[in-house]
Write a protein that holds these residues in place. Structure first.
Motif, PDB file in Angstrom:
ATOM      1  N   VAL F  47      65.630  99.308  34.037  1.00  0.00           N
ATOM      2  CA  VAL F  47      65.119  99.771  35.324  1.00  0.00           C
ATOM      3  C   VAL F  47      63.778 100.458  35.099  1.00  0.00           C
ATOM      4  O   VAL F  47      63.427 100.796  33.969  1.00  0.00           O
ATOM      5  CB  VAL F  47      66.095 100.782  35.978  1.00  0.00           C
ATOM      6  CG1 VAL F  47      67.311 100.076  36.545  1.00  0.00           C
ATOM      7  CG2 VAL F  47      66.492 101.867  35.003  1.00  0.00           C
ATOM      8  N   PRO F  48      63.003 100.665  36.183  1.00  0.00           N
ATOM      9  CA  PRO F  48      61.745 101.398  36.036  1.00  0.00           C
ATOM     10  C   PRO F  48      62.001 102.804  35.495  1.00  0.00           C
ATOM     11  O   PRO F  48      63.112 103.340  35.631  1.00  0.00           O
ATOM     12  CB  PRO F  48      61.208 101.466  37.468  1.00  0.00           C
ATOM     13  CG  PRO F  48      61.897 100.384  38.217  1.00  0.00           C
ATOM     14  CD  PRO F  48      63.227 100.196  37.555  1.00  0.00           C
ATOM     15  N   GLY F  57      70.769 100.494  39.550  1.00  0.00           N
ATOM     16  CA  GLY F  57      69.791  99.423  39.401  1.00  0.00           C
ATOM     17  C   GLY F  57      68.646  99.562  40.372  1.00  0.00           C
ATOM     18  O   GLY F  57      68.509 100.584  41.051  1.00  0.00           O
ATOM     19  N   TRP F  58      67.819  98.515  40.434  1.00  0.00           N
ATOM     20  CA  TRP F  58      66.638  98.554  41.296  1.00  0.00           C
ATOM     21  C   TRP F  58      66.366  97.139  41.823  1.00  0.00           C
ATOM     22  O   TRP F  58      66.627  96.154  41.141  1.00  0.00           O
ATOM     23  CB  TRP F  58      65.433  99.068  40.514  1.00  0.00           C
ATOM     24  CG  TRP F  58      64.220  99.368  41.353  1.00  0.00           C
ATOM     25  CD1 TRP F  58      62.988  98.805  41.243  1.00  0.00           C
ATOM     26  CD2 TRP F  58      64.115 100.339  42.398  1.00  0.00           C
ATOM     27  NE1 TRP F  58      62.128  99.361  42.163  1.00  0.00           N
ATOM     28  CE2 TRP F  58      62.792 100.301  42.889  1.00  0.00           C
ATOM     29  CE3 TRP F  58      65.029 101.235  42.982  1.00  0.00           C
ATOM     30  CZ2 TRP F  58      62.353 101.117  43.944  1.00  0.00           C
ATOM     31  CZ3 TRP F  58      64.587 102.048  44.030  1.00  0.00           C
ATOM     32  CH2 TRP F  58      63.270 101.984  44.499  1.00  0.00           C
ATOM     33  N   THR F  60      63.149  95.111  43.731  1.00  0.00           N
ATOM     34  CA  THR F  60      61.764  95.220  44.178  1.00  0.00           C
ATOM     35  C   THR F  60      61.270  93.846  44.615  1.00  0.00           C
ATOM     36  O   THR F  60      61.988  92.845  44.482  1.00  0.00           O
ATOM     37  CB  THR F  60      60.881  95.845  43.076  1.00  0.00           C
ATOM     38  OG1 THR F  60      59.576  96.049  43.605  1.00  0.00           O
ATOM     39  CG2 THR F  60      60.791  94.956  41.861  1.00  0.00           C
ATOM     40  N   ARG F  99      66.566  96.419  49.442  1.00  0.00           N
ATOM     41  CA  ARG F  99      67.334  97.539  48.867  1.00  0.00           C
ATOM     42  C   ARG F  99      68.382  98.047  49.857  1.00  0.00           C
ATOM     43  O   ARG F  99      69.456  98.496  49.450  1.00  0.00           O
ATOM     44  CB  ARG F  99      66.393  98.678  48.459  1.00  0.00           C
ATOM     45  CG  ARG F  99      65.718  98.434  47.131  1.00  0.00           C
ATOM     46  CD  ARG F  99      65.081  99.690  46.565  1.00  0.00           C
ATOM     47  NE  ARG F  99      63.971 100.173  47.363  1.00  0.00           N
ATOM     48  CZ  ARG F  99      62.705  99.772  47.240  1.00  0.00           C
ATOM     49  NH1 ARG F  99      62.371  98.862  46.332  1.00  0.00           N
ATOM     50  NH2 ARG F  99      61.764 100.277  48.002  1.00  0.00           N
ATOM     51  N   LEU F 104      72.927  99.946  45.124  1.00  0.00           N
ATOM     52  CA  LEU F 104      72.243  99.942  43.831  1.00  0.00           C
ATOM     53  C   LEU F 104      73.115 100.525  42.715  1.00  0.00           C
ATOM     54  O   LEU F 104      72.923 100.204  41.537  1.00  0.00           O
ATOM     55  CB  LEU F 104      70.929 100.730  43.921  1.00  0.00           C
ATOM     56  CG  LEU F 104      69.872 100.120  44.860  1.00  0.00           C
ATOM     57  CD1 LEU F 104      68.686 101.075  45.022  1.00  0.00           C
ATOM     58  CD2 LEU F 104      69.375  98.780  44.334  1.00  0.00           C
ATOM     59  N   GLU F 109      72.253  99.112  35.288  1.00  0.00           N
ATOM     60  CA  GLU F 109      70.831  99.358  35.005  1.00  0.00           C
ATOM     61  C   GLU F 109      70.093  98.036  34.869  1.00  0.00           C
ATOM     62  O   GLU F 109      69.620  97.661  33.784  1.00  0.00           O
ATOM     63  CB  GLU F 109      70.668 100.257  33.779  1.00  0.00           C
ATOM     64  CG  GLU F 109      71.172 101.678  34.028  1.00  0.00           C
ATOM     65  CD  GLU F 109      70.323 102.781  33.392  1.00  0.00           C
ATOM     66  OE1 GLU F 109      69.554 102.484  32.464  1.00  0.00           O
ATOM     67  OE2 GLU F 109      70.423 103.938  33.853  1.00  0.00           O
ATOM     68  N   ASN F 110      70.041  97.299  35.973  1.00  0.00           N
ATOM     69  CA  ASN F 110      69.345  96.009  36.034  1.00  0.00           C
ATOM     70  C   ASN F 110      68.349  96.029  37.174  1.00  0.00           C
ATOM     71  O   ASN F 110      68.521  96.754  38.153  1.00  0.00           O
ATOM     72  CB  ASN F 110      70.357  94.880  36.287  1.00  0.00           C
ATOM     73  CG  ASN F 110      71.372  94.778  35.174  1.00  0.00           C
ATOM     74  OD1 ASN F 110      71.032  94.446  34.045  1.00  0.00           O
ATOM     75  ND2 ASN F 110      72.634  95.103  35.473  1.00  0.00           N
ATOM     76  N   THR F 111      67.311  95.222  37.037  1.00  0.00           N
ATOM     77  CA  THR F 111      66.304  95.121  38.086  1.00  0.00           C
ATOM     78  C   THR F 111      66.258  93.695  38.597  1.00  0.00           C
ATOM     79  O   THR F 111      66.288  92.746  37.804  1.00  0.00           O
ATOM     80  CB  THR F 111      64.921  95.525  37.544  1.00  0.00           C
ATOM     81  OG1 THR F 111      64.973  96.899  37.163  1.00  0.00           O
ATOM     82  CG2 THR F 111      63.827  95.323  38.576  1.00  0.00           C
ATOM     83  N   THR F 113      63.750  91.336  40.793  1.00  0.00           N
ATOM     84  CA  THR F 113      62.423  91.216  41.396  1.00  0.00           C
ATOM     85  C   THR F 113      62.387  89.947  42.221  1.00  0.00           C
ATOM     86  O   THR F 113      62.638  88.865  41.695  1.00  0.00           O
ATOM     87  CB  THR F 113      61.335  91.133  40.299  1.00  0.00           C
ATOM     88  OG1 THR F 113      61.467  92.262  39.446  1.00  0.00           O
ATOM     89  CG2 THR F 113      59.945  91.101  40.914  1.00  0.00           C
TER      90      THR F 113
END
Lengths: 237, 237, 237, 237, 237, 237
Positions: F47-48, F57-58, F60, F99, F104, F109-111, F113
């Motif tokens: 994650v960022p 997680g995130w 974007t 989001r 989340l 802990e994954n993103t 995009t």
């Protein structure tokens, strides 16, 4: 007749001056006629992120022209905020050529950066750069051996480069600016001292060229590079 | 004792080589000891927008260091996408110093750009740059006169520059890198051949300095600049 | 006669307002006549990379002008994508001046960033900035002591700054915009409360200046700074 | 054996779809196997500044990859603030290739911009781009003729491109990603429908290559391009 | 209970100070509680290129935050080389809101640029900016009328803005930072003094919101804006 | 009468094509009439920085338009060196909308995009993007579940978006370019499949709008989004 009075296969006078500046591990001024390029090789510990832990080294290059190395002044790339496409293309070519000359696994986790900065331009700056950069690289590798950082010399062979092209219908070698700016076909060759090819980049600026013309250019380039490699060897004695 | 063995007022050997490269209207290699700067002056017709139609000319300057002109390699400003604060500060100083030397109203609507590129750095690159740039500027103005672009020479007087500083408690002139990097006070002076001041920039790197110390530094600088102007004059003969 | 009717040595009215905004550890509005600068000091843990592990702190500064702080609107540097040379030069000067006032080894591995933002400009923004920034810095250091982060106060002495210049042939102190834009010589002085010098930056905008004129300017500046330091002291009571 | 099961001289399936999007004067989706590139040609009046008043036109190109056109996501060049060296190199190659196909003096003072955007990448994006861009260019020129902007068609001949390389010791044509990423030598050829060469760019990624290998690659490339030009012709019927 | 002790519909104390700085044609400090924004309006002749010759004017806006206007220091956008997405979004919103208030055809070929710079932030900087910017714009238009540049006043109506949101389940008006940072829904409303809407921007930060909640927020916002417009009117008397 | 002949509440034909490209974990081509957007979802570990160690997680998003997706060619943002304000505003909107659809904390802990690239534009690119992006996101989450990275599906509900506006005095749904470019009021709605609101962004381009008009637009938008969510569901079967 070439503007300089040279015969088609004749190179310009070539000089290679080592230790031209005092700080770099390798520092070479290479001159192909009026084209003058300062090539410095810097040794740093460590490698770029994508190579970390792989047990090998890296060789890279950067290229630039002083603003008034040319007939009319070019803008300063640092001031305009980016390197142009031509600059990036040339420094990628120099770097690939140098990496082909070196066994990166023998270099350890070290990086050598070769900066080629053109002090005066009269055609052929990229081929002069490759030729001088290889000598600076050799000096840097010797420095590492003397310092004990390297046990064996990772250099596979010397590499050198020359431009060839078709000027007013005739294949010629090592074009100066007058020839380069009006050549119909323009080709850059990078070869090893063993006579093999590393890079060939040919462009028809005017008329497309035939395979026969390509063969003539290759032949001219091959014999030119052999002479240039002699200059490198003499410089390194 | 200075690291170089020089006396406090002693300059490094200074050489000024004109016509160092072939394309620029003025091209000067200036050397203050191991510090070597290539200064080229370029003449172009026209002036920046803010001066258009005012019947006067403009003189400007740009400064850069080759990445391996220094002990350890600096990043290439063209690659990182901007000129740093130190670079901008120095090129603004060079430009102001040169403009002070010239009567811009006699220059016509022409611009002279002086590029100062450091090939090798050992302290004092900005003062060497100003000194060499002034000779390159003189050559460019002569070129304009010979070409008939200018009727009278717009140069008011030669300008030259030197650094002075307090090194291990003692005021010294023309600091090299070893001195510069540990000096308590560092000052750059730009003066005219008539003995007047154009720029004074002094900084206490460690202890603040007293007015008495300032007076000593000025005195040292003044006599140093007089010698440097002799070198400029001899070069221009 | 000065445009404002002041005598040559007379400062503009100076006010220093602490706690001008609520978030910063030090926040000072400094006014030199119509010149108004907001100076905020921010304390952060840690130091820049080049200082890590050296057991000392760092003080730095940034400078900006609101677009319409000036007579005609300036472009917004954030929108044009870079800080100009003048901006970088000024923020380097402010930072050097503040560092001279502080014993960085007593600061621990902490960084203080002082932002100087010009709300209204009428000449002398850099000298007002240094003057106000030093008070904001003092407040931030007090805040650290109160919070227990620092045991002793790292401030060596207060620093303040003033501009001096030659306006219509006469040396004057604390130039406003009308004077500044037509002064022949322009000088910025940064001094300590102990009467020593930290920075001297003088430029001949028109005629070069003599050493005698330099002495007069120094004298004017010295007495001006003494008064300004009185204002700082009163503000800090 | 090639990973895809193809014979050494065998191309991937090629499809060329015209009018793929609705706004552009030429809009072509070109597919070389799983590699898919959208090529749009835009006609605008006027030429770049360096050509103004010379009575000729201009052809230029831009290249980009969608961030997830590749196996793992690439950063978006618009977000990182600059086009990389590879991107600039490719778009310069595309533009040169297209200009070689057109008589710019017959184009009038008009500019054609061809955008090549990679929707899906599996090796050979630059050769697919040139191939598709030439069809989009032909459509744009036809559009200009139909609209009456052009009296004669400025196209000299179609151009197409293919990659060739030495994969596991064997010369092969039209490399996909699996081959490309482990090829010893990688070469891109741009040729005309008349069998002449416009660009040759060969690089030894591993071992340097001999002239004999170069000859084999040229032969493979030549016959590959002839087939590709058949696809272009059929698409344009 | 709101952290500030306010009732759900209660605004923070609002003050609008005109002529806050001396150079701009309109200069307003607007305060919504601890949020303080300096809004300056600059009049320039001419319009952006896309409007040239259309006989109408333009109104635009720029927004910025001083680095330490916030709880912890933000980076300076000028130093990092670009304005962030939030900044661009806000300045586009301010500009659209102001243009809605003005009959651009009555403005002549003139541009008004309103700069909104946040000196201190405590939530609602964009709504305070619009509110203050409209007063600064009114002052600039009056200045143009007094100067004779405009014959009639191009202002259609005053515009003002307020934030509303759902904080701990309850709709509230004019959120401060404590509320804003934990609100479930956040909405900005821009309305005219005639009770019509110019902009509505609502975002579910946590749970999506129902149409009933939207209605409650609109009602709260409407009455809040009416009060804010009273403050604008009193300031302009 | 709408230019397209549609009734006020009528959507354009909507198609949602999954697995449009082969590399991304989710790849969707969404078409709202002639508007075509390619939405790809990329899963990466980590994650960022601002979320590290928080066990969540995130999601974007990035947005871009191909240069010739529009009537006349737009500049390429990668070439001009920055993303414009409109681009940043849209990608922030897409990201917030996605989001809101995802828990989340269930993402680990994954993103993810999501890239939305407009191949062809005819109004409503941001609402089509959100609609397609949500399907691509659903595919990527399914991919993670199949791979075993996720135990439960973090998706709370599908989200979709539509534009509504007042065109020639009449509220209409899903505006195409012809309507959009002359609408008096333009509003984008993002809603959940449960009928709640995530984003509402309305702008008076011409006349301010009344609350009654707002209600009509909301009603139109709500029923439009219900139909669009049917298309999403059918696509995901």
């Amino acid at each position: 007749m070439r503007p300089s009075g040279r015969t088609p296969e004749q190179l310009r006078p070539i000089t290679i001056t080592r230790q031209y500046t005092c700080h770099a591990e390798g520092s070479v001024l290479v001159e192909f006629g009026r084209t003058k390029v300062l090539c410095t090789a810097t040794v740093t510990e460590g490698v770029p992120r994508f190579l970390k832990g792989k047990g090998q080294g890296w060789v890279t290059a950067e290229y630039g022209m002083l603003p008034r190395s040319t007939h009319s002044r070019m803008h300063r790339e640092a001031a305009s905020g980016k390197q142009g496409g031509r600059t990036l293309e040339i420094q990628r070519l120099i770097a690939r050529s140098l990496r082909a000359a070196v066994d990166l696994t023998k270099l350890g986790e070290n990086t050598i950066t070769v900066d080629c900065d053109v002090l005066q331009a009269d055609g052929g700056t990229r081929t002069a750069s490759i030729t001088g950069a290889c000598v600076a690289l050799a000096d840097a590798l010797n420095w590492m051996q003397e310092k004990g950082t390297l046990k064996t010399n990772p250099m596979n062979f010397m590499v050198a480069a020359v431009s060839v092209g078709i000027y007013e219908g005739i294949p010629v070698c090592d074009l100066d600016y007058d020839e380069d700016s009006s050549a119909e076909t323009d080709m850059n060759l990078v070869m090893t001292e063993t006579g093999k090819m590393i890079e060939i980049q040919g462009t028809a600026e005017g008329e497309p060229f035939s395979q026969e013309e390509l063969m003539q250019l290759l032949e001219l380039g091959k014999q030119g590079i052999q002479q240039i490699i002699q200059h490198q060897r003499q410089a390194l004695v």
